[in-house]
Design an enzyme around this catalytic site. Sequence first.
Site, PDB file in Angstrom:
ATOM      1  N   ASP A  34      -7.874 -34.037   5.879  1.00 54.61           N
ATOM      2  CA  ASP A  34      -8.734 -34.870   5.048  1.00 54.61           C
ATOM      3  C   ASP A  34      -7.911 -35.950   4.348  1.00 54.61           C
ATOM      4  OD1 ASP A  34     -11.006 -33.505   5.705  1.00 54.61           O
ATOM      5  OD2 ASP A  34     -11.028 -32.246   3.912  1.00 54.61           O
ATOM      6  N   TYR A  92       0.806  -1.228   0.000  1.00 54.01           N
ATOM      7  CA  TYR A  92       0.000   0.000   0.000  1.00 54.01           C
ATOM      8  C   TYR A  92       0.837   1.276   0.000  1.00 54.01           C
ATOM      9  CZ  TYR A  92      -4.520  -2.271   0.322  1.00 54.01           C
ATOM     10  OH  TYR A  92      -5.648  -2.999   0.038  1.00 54.01           O
ATOM     11  N   GLU A 124      -6.289 -29.299   9.974  1.00 54.62           N
ATOM     12  CA  GLU A 124      -6.306 -28.674   8.644  1.00 54.62           C
ATOM     13  C   GLU A 124      -7.321 -27.545   8.543  1.00 54.62           C
ATOM     14  OE1 GLU A 124      -7.728 -29.690   4.067  1.00 54.62           O
ATOM     15  OE2 GLU A 124      -7.488 -31.324   5.506  1.00 54.62           O
TER      16      GLU A 124
END
Length: 331
Positions: free
Chosen positions: A277, A138, A224
């Site tokens: 997963d 920025y 996760e």
Amino acid sequence: MAFAPMGPEASFFAVLDQHRASLLASLTRGGGKPEGGDVRLASSSEVLASIENIIQDIIMSLARNEAPVFTIDNRTSWENIKFEDSVGLQMASHCTTRKIKSDSPKSVKNFALILKILSMIYKLVQSNTYATKRDIYYTDSQLFGSQTVVDNIINDISCMLKVPRRSLHILSTSKGLIAGNLRYIEEDGTKVHCTCGATAVAVPSNIQGIRNLITDAKFLLIVEKDATFQRLLDDNFCNKMSPCIMVTGKGVPDLNTRLLVKKLWDTFHIPIFTLVDADPHGIEIMCIYKYGSMAMSFEAHNLTVPAIRWLGLLPSDIKRSDSLVEVGYLK
């Protein structure tokens, strides 16, 4: 490899203690330091001297009427990456490089942006102040174009100077969360007391600055997904399995979450497990914590924890649950 208690009669914490003992024995055999400790960072004077040497090379090139060039190790080629069990993915000692030329239409803008950010880093290190990557962007968003451009240049500079990114006094905004049995003091003196309640604490932005870490946790669980992490908190997991620490990077982990996991490992050497997963994406996330990533392979020694074990979900868990559904035990 997955970790599982051996024998139904073995208590959970007894197995954890055995696992930790084997980890410490492995560290001792491998020449590690069981007492922990962070990898040495580059001092401010070393960073300043490295930047000054780069600027001096540019001036000398101009004095010879030659176009200045930045030579940077190629971080995006698997040819430059090697794998070691004790570290994970890391840059090879002799790797191919790429040149960013100041007289090439394709790279002149990138050359100028590197110079600009080098100048900003020099001022930050010299004044002992810090800025986030977002702050850098920025300062001139039109010039940089996107945050990704800034991120890549900062990583290139870190690789070019051969110093960890946090030695450049540039921080990342953290997205990870931590809960459980852990206390520490942040660089500004703020005392942080993580709890086993329903509310987690944000991972600090300056992992290098935290000190006086205290815990009696028996293990660290990396989760996760944020939704799974919150569900475990709601189910009072930390209290039921106390003492323990729980961390989530909310998917692919940011640098600060990886640095925190590494710091906890270096400091306490407690067993670390991942709950992800049972699909390629979940396994990839586990491997990032365990073995690192190609993009940050030049800083692998500061980020990876090969001792991490895969707790689940395992493909065998899914098969077993499917079998239970078929026979009517699960609906």
